[in-house]
Design a protein around this motif. Structure first.
Motif, PDB file in Angstrom:
ATOM      1  N   GLY A   1      -0.295  -3.558   6.186  1.00 13.90           N
ATOM      2  CA  GLY A   1      -0.349  -3.616   7.645  1.00 13.90           C
ATOM      3  C   GLY A   1      -1.685  -3.312   8.284  1.00 13.90           C
ATOM      4  O   GLY A   1      -1.737  -3.138   9.500  1.00 13.90           O
ATOM      5  N   SER A   2      -2.761  -3.231   7.516  1.00 11.58           N
ATOM      6  CA  SER A   2      -4.072  -3.036   8.142  1.00 11.58           C
ATOM      7  C   SER A   2      -5.157  -3.518   7.194  1.00 11.58           C
ATOM      8  O   SER A   2      -4.957  -3.618   5.972  1.00 11.58           O
ATOM      9  CB  SER A   2      -4.320  -1.556   8.489  1.00 11.58           C
ATOM     10  OG  SER A   2      -4.616  -0.817   7.318  1.00 11.58           O
ATOM     11  N   ALA A   3      -6.333  -3.793   7.761  1.00 10.89           N
ATOM     12  CA  ALA A   3      -7.471  -4.225   6.950  1.00 10.89           C
ATOM     13  C   ALA A   3      -7.907  -3.097   6.008  1.00 10.89           C
ATOM     14  O   ALA A   3      -8.308  -3.348   4.864  1.00 10.89           O
ATOM     15  CB  ALA A   3      -8.633  -4.632   7.856  1.00 10.89           C
ATOM     16  N   GLU A   4      -7.794  -1.854   6.470  1.00  9.76           N
ATOM     17  CA  GLU A   4      -8.208  -0.718   5.638  1.00  9.76           C
ATOM     18  C   GLU A   4      -7.313  -0.634   4.395  1.00  9.76           C
ATOM     19  O   GLU A   4      -7.795  -0.408   3.280  1.00  9.76           O
ATOM     20  CB  GLU A   4      -8.105   0.597   6.414  1.00  9.76           C
ATOM     21  CG  GLU A   4      -9.105   0.755   7.552  1.00  9.76           C
ATOM     22  CD  GLU A   4      -8.813  -0.171   8.733  1.00  9.76           C
ATOM     23  OE1 GLU A   4      -7.633  -0.550   8.955  1.00  9.76           O
ATOM     24  OE2 GLU A   4      -9.789  -0.557   9.424  1.00  9.76           O
ATOM     25  N   LYS A   5      -6.014  -0.773   4.612  1.00  3.24           N
ATOM     26  CA  LYS A   5      -5.105  -0.681   3.465  1.00  3.24           C
ATOM     27  C   LYS A   5      -5.278  -1.875   2.530  1.00  3.24           C
ATOM     28  O   LYS A   5      -5.188  -1.729   1.309  1.00  3.24           O
ATOM     29  CB  LYS A   5      -3.654  -0.530   3.942  1.00  3.24           C
ATOM     30  CG  LYS A   5      -3.409   0.846   4.573  1.00  3.24           C
ATOM     31  CD  LYS A   5      -1.936   1.154   4.767  1.00  3.24           C
ATOM     32  CE  LYS A   5      -1.348   0.325   5.869  1.00  3.24           C
ATOM     33  NZ  LYS A   5       0.060   0.668   6.120  1.00  3.24           N
ATOM     34  N   ALA A   6      -5.570  -3.040   3.093  1.00  2.00           N
ATOM     35  CA  ALA A   6      -5.841  -4.207   2.232  1.00  2.00           C
ATOM     36  C   ALA A   6      -7.072  -3.931   1.366  1.00  2.00           C
ATOM     37  O   ALA A   6      -7.083  -4.248   0.161  1.00  2.00           O
ATOM     38  CB  ALA A   6      -6.034  -5.462   3.083  1.00  2.00           C
ATOM     39  N   ALA A   7      -8.081  -3.332   1.958  1.00  2.00           N
ATOM     40  CA  ALA A   7      -9.290  -3.003   1.191  1.00  2.00           C
ATOM     41  C   ALA A   7      -8.974  -1.964   0.116  1.00  2.00           C
ATOM     42  O   ALA A   7      -9.474  -2.036  -1.015  1.00  2.00           O
ATOM     43  CB  ALA A   7     -10.379  -2.487   2.128  1.00  2.00           C
ATOM     44  N   TYR A   8      -8.129  -1.006   0.467  1.00  2.00           N
ATOM     45  CA  TYR A   8      -7.716  -0.005  -0.532  1.00  2.00           C
ATOM     46  C   TYR A   8      -7.061  -0.694  -1.733  1.00  2.00           C
ATOM     47  O   TYR A   8      -7.336  -0.361  -2.893  1.00  2.00           O
ATOM     48  CB  TYR A   8      -6.745   0.994   0.106  1.00  2.00           C
ATOM     49  CG  TYR A   8      -6.190   2.011  -0.883  1.00  2.00           C
ATOM     50  CD1 TYR A   8      -6.876   3.188  -1.171  1.00  2.00           C
ATOM     51  CD2 TYR A   8      -4.977   1.788  -1.538  1.00  2.00           C
ATOM     52  CE1 TYR A   8      -6.385   4.113  -2.077  1.00  2.00           C
ATOM     53  CE2 TYR A   8      -4.469   2.702  -2.458  1.00  2.00           C
ATOM     54  CZ  TYR A   8      -5.167   3.862  -2.717  1.00  2.00           C
ATOM     55  OH  TYR A   8      -4.684   4.771  -3.630  1.00  2.00           O
TER      56      TYR A   8
ATOM     57  N   ALA B   1       0.813  -1.224   0.000  1.00  2.00           N
ATOM     58  CA  ALA B   1       0.000   0.000   0.000  1.00  2.00           C
ATOM     59  C   ALA B   1       0.841   1.266   0.000  1.00  2.00           C
ATOM     60  O   ALA B   1       0.297   2.368  -0.079  1.00  2.00           O
ATOM     61  CB  ALA B   1      -0.946   0.000   1.204  1.00  2.00           C
ATOM     62  N   GLY B   2       2.157   1.139   0.088  1.00  2.00           N
ATOM     63  CA  GLY B   2       3.015   2.319   0.084  1.00  2.00           C
ATOM     64  C   GLY B   2       3.227   2.850  -1.324  1.00  2.00           C
ATOM     65  O   GLY B   2       2.592   2.393  -2.284  1.00  2.00           O
ATOM     66  N   GLY B   3       4.125   3.810  -1.436  1.00  2.00           N
ATOM     67  CA  GLY B   3       4.362   4.433  -2.735  1.00  2.00           C
ATOM     68  C   GLY B   3       4.885   3.438  -3.755  1.00  2.00           C
ATOM     69  O   GLY B   3       4.317   3.278  -4.844  1.00  2.00           O
ATOM     70  N   VAL B   4       5.953   2.734  -3.410  1.00  2.00           N
ATOM     71  CA  VAL B   4       6.512   1.760  -4.347  1.00  2.00           C
ATOM     72  C   VAL B   4       5.531   0.607  -4.561  1.00  2.00           C
ATOM     73  O   VAL B   4       5.347   0.132  -5.686  1.00  2.00           O
ATOM     74  CB  VAL B   4       7.880   1.245  -3.840  1.00  2.00           C
ATOM     75  CG1 VAL B   4       8.384   0.102  -4.724  1.00  2.00           C
ATOM     76  CG2 VAL B   4       8.897   2.390  -3.830  1.00  2.00           C
ATOM     77  N   GLY B   5       4.874   0.171  -3.499  1.00  2.00           N
ATOM     78  CA  GLY B   5       3.961  -0.968  -3.601  1.00  2.00           C
ATOM     79  C   GLY B   5       2.775  -0.697  -4.514  1.00  2.00           C
ATOM     80  O   GLY B   5       2.415  -1.534  -5.348  1.00  2.00           O
TER      81      GLY B   5
ATOM     82  N   THR C   1      -7.401  -3.737  -3.009  1.00  2.00           N
ATOM     83  CA  THR C   1      -8.275  -4.484  -3.922  1.00  2.00           C
ATOM     84  C   THR C   1      -9.358  -3.595  -4.511  1.00  2.00           C
ATOM     85  O   THR C   1      -9.758  -3.800  -5.655  1.00  2.00           O
ATOM     86  CB  THR C   1      -8.919  -5.694  -3.204  1.00  2.00           C
ATOM     87  OG1 THR C   1      -9.537  -5.237  -1.991  1.00  2.00           O
ATOM     88  CG2 THR C   1      -7.869  -6.742  -2.881  1.00  2.00           C
ATOM     89  N   ARG C   2      -9.812  -2.584  -3.766  1.00  2.00           N
ATOM     90  CA  ARG C   2     -10.925  -1.769  -4.287  1.00  2.00           C
ATOM     91  C   ARG C   2     -10.453  -0.643  -5.172  1.00  2.00           C
ATOM     92  O   ARG C   2     -11.137  -0.247  -6.114  1.00  2.00           O
ATOM     93  CB  ARG C   2     -11.747  -1.199  -3.121  1.00  2.00           C
ATOM     94  CG  ARG C   2     -12.590  -2.281  -2.487  1.00  2.00           C
ATOM     95  CD  ARG C   2     -13.421  -1.753  -1.331  1.00  2.00           C
ATOM     96  NE  ARG C   2     -13.764  -2.858  -0.444  1.00  2.00           N
ATOM     97  CZ  ARG C   2     -14.073  -2.725   0.844  1.00  2.00           C
ATOM     98  NH1 ARG C   2     -14.103  -1.525   1.400  1.00  2.00           N
ATOM     99  NH2 ARG C   2     -14.364  -3.785   1.558  1.00  2.00           N
ATOM    100  N   LYS C   3      -9.280  -0.075  -4.860  1.00  2.00           N
ATOM    101  CA  LYS C   3      -8.848   1.124  -5.578  1.00  2.00           C
ATOM    102  C   LYS C   3      -7.602   0.893  -6.431  1.00  2.00           C
ATOM    103  O   LYS C   3      -7.439   1.514  -7.471  1.00  2.00           O
ATOM    104  CB  LYS C   3      -8.517   2.244  -4.571  1.00  2.00           C
ATOM    105  CG  LYS C   3      -9.633   2.568  -3.595  1.00  2.00           C
ATOM    106  CD  LYS C   3     -10.540   3.635  -4.147  1.00  2.00           C
ATOM    107  CE  LYS C   3     -11.533   4.075  -3.089  1.00  2.00           C
ATOM    108  NZ  LYS C   3     -12.470   5.062  -3.618  1.00  2.00           N
ATOM    109  N   ALA C   4      -6.684   0.083  -5.947  1.00  2.00           N
ATOM    110  CA  ALA C   4      -5.337   0.089  -6.536  1.00  2.00           C
ATOM    111  C   ALA C   4      -5.092  -1.064  -7.515  1.00  2.00           C
ATOM    112  O   ALA C   4      -3.962  -1.255  -7.956  1.00  2.00           O
ATOM    113  CB  ALA C   4      -4.285   0.080  -5.425  1.00  2.00           C
ATOM    114  N   GLY C   5      -6.151  -1.818  -7.831  1.00  2.00           N
ATOM    115  CA  GLY C   5      -6.015  -2.807  -8.891  1.00  2.00           C
ATOM    116  C   GLY C   5      -5.422  -4.133  -8.471  1.00  2.00           C
ATOM    117  O   GLY C   5      -5.137  -4.976  -9.320  1.00  2.00           O
TER     118      GLY C   5
END
Lengths: 330, 330
Positions: free
Chosen positions: B175-182, B151-155, B184-188
């Motif tokens: 490192g969090s459920a919110e970022k995991a959701a980000y 979920a970071g810049g490089v990731g 799959t939902r936003k970052a492809g």
């Protein structure tokens, strides 16, 4: 050629270091070749670290073992194989083999090259060393090299090939003072140490105070962590095998600081020689002229007598050999 | 443009996680450019994981810090830099910089591309992701990819570039459920997990039951061992950074079974993006059309106000951002 053929069978799975009682010699009449096959009387057998791995399951119990072998065609019922020809095949650990033409590879005739070399520096052992240096490490002239398991078949071939390829300093690690002396006195290494005498990192720092460019790792374990620390920028590790771990299933995995991998832009790469068999002709082109001129010597420990093949295998696993270990028909 | 310039100084070395009181904001008059230089008013600042490493010694105490920055030339005493031009330079962590022409790089004009992208997907962050996939992993179409620190810049850039390069499944760890959701939902990303919820090896086995071909590792630690186990034959690990270890000096080195490296012919390779700056034009050619078409989105967390740069840096180290974290002039 005797009237009786001998075959080795594995009878039990090892836990830890194998022992002779996990093998059995079976006697049978010398087989007759069927139409389309030929009978080969074996002359040289290779025993290899990977056989230890096969003992865990790859070798069937109570069945003949397999391995790299050279033999002479003594009776042929196929026009593709002439009596007297020398062939390479994989029906090892037996005095006689019945082969189909597609199962064997004819050994090329290079005058002045001893037959055993086709199982050592010109065989799978030499090919492993050659691919490690040229295709995986991509060794450049003047680069310094560190080799673990340096006194074994792959290790000695690696040191000698590296020298012929223009390496800078060549440094080896091995398991006794005698083998370290062999490396520097006979096998062309610039420096060598017995890794049992001190932490590998300390011994390597002493032997290579300014670091090395390439590490050819035949051992694993502590050597890898030490070498990662000693590698210069853009250094390469070639992982050839894991002999130090075959016999100690509880040994911890190797450990090193992966920040080094990023900060020094290192590359760690493993390979299996079976994926590089197309390099065989290139190896002949490279090595045969050097063997003929004497610039290259095949380091070999030859054990005489097929009945000593298990003994030779266990000796190899204990590191009792220098160079490639081979068994020769009596 | 204010009449006062602000600069951030580091005042103490951290042990473990850094804190805001190890930094100080220094005020001074806005500098005047000398002949041959220009004054730049900074617009965007990049805070990066490598700054944490510099805090241990690379940054001098009580002196201005360095970092990647975009700014506008507001006064020029050199014919090489025109007032109004947007430039990239490395005098970060300050509102104003006096630069020589050779210290800056002109930002190309790509209509329709937001300025911030030159510090995110088109900047060092995007270049790192692009080089990791194309030059180090040499990702092929259809290959499955696992990314840590996804979920970071490089990731995020790695996931989006991989998709555009024809990857198969793209799986991320964060490192969090919110970022995991980000992810799959936003970052492809096709799948993502919070690595804090179970052993990484288990989570990865669930997300990629048949394994992966490439692992882009931004984290180190347990992820590497898990990924080595999950890699298919001829798999590649690209080591980008070691963020998990910067703040825990006593953390054990990463561990894995090196037999896997041989048996699966794996390659583990680290790199520094500074050795691949020649890929910058290729990145523009690849990414700019996709940014314009909307097929590529720059994932960014933008913090407004230079006075919040330390806050942004600490947020990034805690993993509080999604995408590249940037600070924007108020």
């Amino acid at each position: 050629m005797t009237e009786t053929a001998l075959t080795v069978h594995q009878t039990a799975r090892p836990t830890g270091f194998p022992s002779a009682d996990q093998f059995r010699f079976a006697e049978s009449p010398v087989p007759e070749p069927d139409p389309g096959t030929a009978l080969v009387a074996n002359l040289y057998w290779s025993v290899d670290p990977y056989h230890r791995e096969l003992m865990d399951g790859g070798f069937a119990l109570h069945a003949p073992l397999e391995g790299r072998t050279l033999g002479r065609v003594v009776a042929s019922r196929t026009p593709s194989l002439a009596e007297g020809e020398i062939v390479f095949h994989r029906q090892g650990w037996r005095t006689h083999a019945v082969v189909r033409p597609e199962e064997v590879r004819r050994i090329p005739h290079h005058p002045g090259v001893p037959l055993s070399a086709y199982l050592s520096v010109l065989g799978g052992t030499g090919l492993t060393a050659y691919v490690a240096l040229t295709r995986i490490a991509r060794l450049r002239r003047g680069e310094d090299l560190f080799v673990s398991g340096a006194a074994g078949g792959v290790g000695t071939a690696t040191g000698r090939f590296a020298r012929l390829l223009g390496a800078g300093r060549v440094i080896g690690s091995t398991g006794s003072a005698e083998k370290a002396a062999y490396l520097t006195r006979k096998a062309g290494y610039d420096a060598a140490f017995d890794y049992r005498t001190a932490p590998v990192a300390d011994l390597l720092a002493r032997a290579a105070p300014t670091g090395v460019d390439v590490f050819v790792d035949n051992v694993g374990g502590d050597h890898l962590g030490a070498a990662i620390g000693a590698l210069r920028e853009r250094g390469r590790v070639v992982r050839v095998g894991t002999i130090s771990q075959y016999n100690t299933p509880d040994a911890p995995p190797v450990r090193f600081d992966h920040a080094d991998v990023v900060e020094k832009s290192l590359r760690v790469e493993g390979f299996l020689v079976k994926d590089h068999l197309d390099a065989q002709e290139e190896l002949y082109d490279f090595a045969v002229p050097h063997l003929r001129s004497g610039a290259l010597v095949a380091d070999e420990t030859v054990i005489d007598g097929f009945e000593r093949i298990v003994e030779a295998f266990l000796l190899m696993l204990r590191g009792g050999n220098t160079g490639k270990i081979l068994v020769r028909a009596a």
